[in-house]
Design an enzyme around this catalytic site. Structure first.
Site, PDB file in Angstrom:
ATOM      1  N   ASP A 380       0.883  -1.186   0.051  1.00  0.00           N
ATOM      2  CA  ASP A 380       0.158  -0.080  -0.010  1.00  0.00           C
ATOM      3  C   ASP A 380       0.724   1.355   0.018  1.00  0.00           C
ATOM      4  OD1 ASP A 380      -2.108   1.768   0.114  1.00  0.00           O
ATOM      5  OD2 ASP A 380      -2.690   1.334   2.165  1.00  0.00           O
ATOM      6  N   CYS A 407      -3.699   4.570  -3.903  1.00  0.00           N
ATOM      7  CA  CYS A 407      -4.560   5.664  -4.205  1.00  0.00           C
ATOM      8  C   CYS A 407      -4.323   6.175  -5.618  1.00  0.00           C
ATOM      9  CB  CYS A 407      -4.267   6.466  -3.020  1.00  0.00           C
ATOM     10  SG  CYS A 407      -2.584   7.247  -2.933  1.00  0.00           S
TER      11      CYS A 407
END
Length: 455
Positions: A380, A407
């Site tokens: 992540d 993201c």
């Protein structure tokens, strides 16, 4: 070729994640903000380059069915939202398309994504806010958000994206600044004290942290200020003074002073109790973060026998959330404070896990060198994605599965392409909307190691 300062009519064909509509005039592409796909608009050309132009909206001649009334008075000025003018279904379509475009166009994958997962709450979902502070024309302290691509403060002491408690706290802080003559920082002159108000709230605990970012430790009547603030809001469990005297765009300085309570908040995510320090990363939409993490666990297909490596683990929320589903957990994070929090969170929940403080690339290499062979690696990373060193170390450890959370679909697609060029296959990927009304979208992807017969 269009001409600057002239007006034109066109139909909007597509929309960027920044909320700018794409139209064409005699085949020449022009981007016009505040439009929707299907709008017939009149716009004024304000910038014309060789291959593309930019316009400002003058009139919506025929509105798109995707349009809806704007419910925020500063939407056109504030840089926070991109999609308050269109229906949420259309926003999801655009975000799902952006994820697919990234993986197909940038990554070169033919695979179609699974349908994007929308968010049940499109308002008041943010558990964190950072309000720049300033002074209005009457000399009174004010708070708000920066206008698009600028540091011009747009006054907004309330926001439809933020937790409903934040607005009253902001107004109380501004009132106390006025009462105790505490000045707001002026970027132009470099004078003044308070530069930002940083708020964080536990979605399930209800605990509230207030962090005052100041240019100096010497804030007048600071004790009285804190007493009045905590008396007004019993939910406050932490008040911090962060010192940032540098001329910089970075919000938080390196040093913080605890003024009241504890140095952060507690919250629960996926039944894991977490301590969250002021500067730690924590997803701003807690309920939807649970949805995203559950999707990652589904992609991993845990059976209880796996050794899991959680790279960029932060305070441990992703790995600890999967703890009951795996045999062994190792987390890696470069921020020492976050690693200490991850270790604390593991002990607090009675979990035995190893958390390493190191750069993800260095740690992954060290683990590979010591013969650590995780079955699943969850990554992540920040928006810039993984470094080449991290990806090479993952390849050395050769996990059966790599689960990517990102993201930034563009860097996720880039990193997935590199791994798939060296022995992995993209099996599934999907967008998850954690940030309704903004131009941001998360995604998750599953990569599996190819067997010899597949090479």
């Amino acid at each position: 070729m269009i001409q600057k300062n002239k007006s034109y009519e066109a139909v909007i064909e597509d929309l960027t994640l920044e909320g700018s509509g794409l139209c064409r005039v005699d085949g020449f592409a022009v981007f016009v903000p505040m439009t929707a796909v299907g709008d017939r608009v009149r716009f004024k050309a304000v910038k014309v380059q060789k291959n593309v132009g930019y316009g400002i909206l003058e009139q919506v001649i025929t509105p798109s069915p995707a349009r809806q009334p704007v419910d925020c008075p500063v939407f056109r000025q504030c840089g926070g939202c991109a999609f308050r003018h269109i229906r949420y279904e259309e926003e999801l379509r655009l975000k799902g398309k952006a994820v697919q475009d990234a993986f197909q166009r940038l990554g070169g994958f033919a695979l179609t994504p699974e349908p994007i997962i929308g968010c049940d709450a499109q308002e008041h979902y943010r558990n964190k806010a950072q309000y720049p502070l300033g002074t209005d024309k009457d000399g009174r302290p004010t708070a708000g958000f920066y206008a698009r691509r600028s540091h011009r403060l747009v006054k907004a002491d309330d926001c439809l994206l933020q937790d409903e408690m934040f607005g009253p706290v902001v107004r109380t802080v501004l009132g106390l600044m006025e009462r105790y003559k505490v000045s707001a920082y002026d970027e132009t002159t470099g004078k003044g004290l308070l530069r930002h108000l940083f708020l964080r709230k536990g979605a399930k605990s209800g605990e509230l942290m207030v962090c005052l970012v100041s240019t100096s430790r010497k804030v007048p009547f600071l004790e009285e200020f804190v007493q009045a603030l905590t008396a007004a809001f019993p939910e406050i469990v932490s008040v911090m003074l962060n010192i940032n005297a540098d001329k910089t765009n970075v919000i938080l300085g390196k040093h913080s002073i605890l003024l009241y309570g504890k140095d952060g908040i507690d919250d629960t995510l996926l039944d894991v109790q977490l301590s969250i320090p002021a500067a730690a990363f924590y997803q701003v939409n807690s309920p939807q973060a649970e949805t995203l993490y559950r999707l990652a666990y589904e992609y991993a297909g845990f059976t209880g026998k796996e050794r899991l490596l959680d790279l960029y683990c932060g305070i441990g929320s992703i790995g600890l959330g999967a703890y009951s589903q795996v045999k062994k957990l190792i987390g890696v994070e470069v921020v020492a404070e976050a690693v200490a929090s991850a270790q604390k969170n593991a002990r607090r929940n009675g979990m035995e896990a190893e958390f390493l403080c190191a750069d993800a690339g260095e740690a992954a290499k060290a683990l590979a060198d010591r013969g650590e062979t995780p079955d699943v690696v969850i990554i992540d990373p920040p928006r810039k994605g993984c470094s080449a060193e991290v990806l090479e170390s993952i390849l050395r450890m050769a996990p059966k599965k790599v689960v990517m959370i990102s993201c930034n679909p563009a860097t996720a697609a880039r990193d997935a392409k590199m791994l798939c060029e060296k022995g992995y296959r993209l099996e599934r990927y999907r967008g998850v909307d954690l940030f309704p009304r903004t131009g941001h979208v998360e995604c998750a992807a599953l990569l599996t190691r190819r067997g010899k017969t597949d090479d």
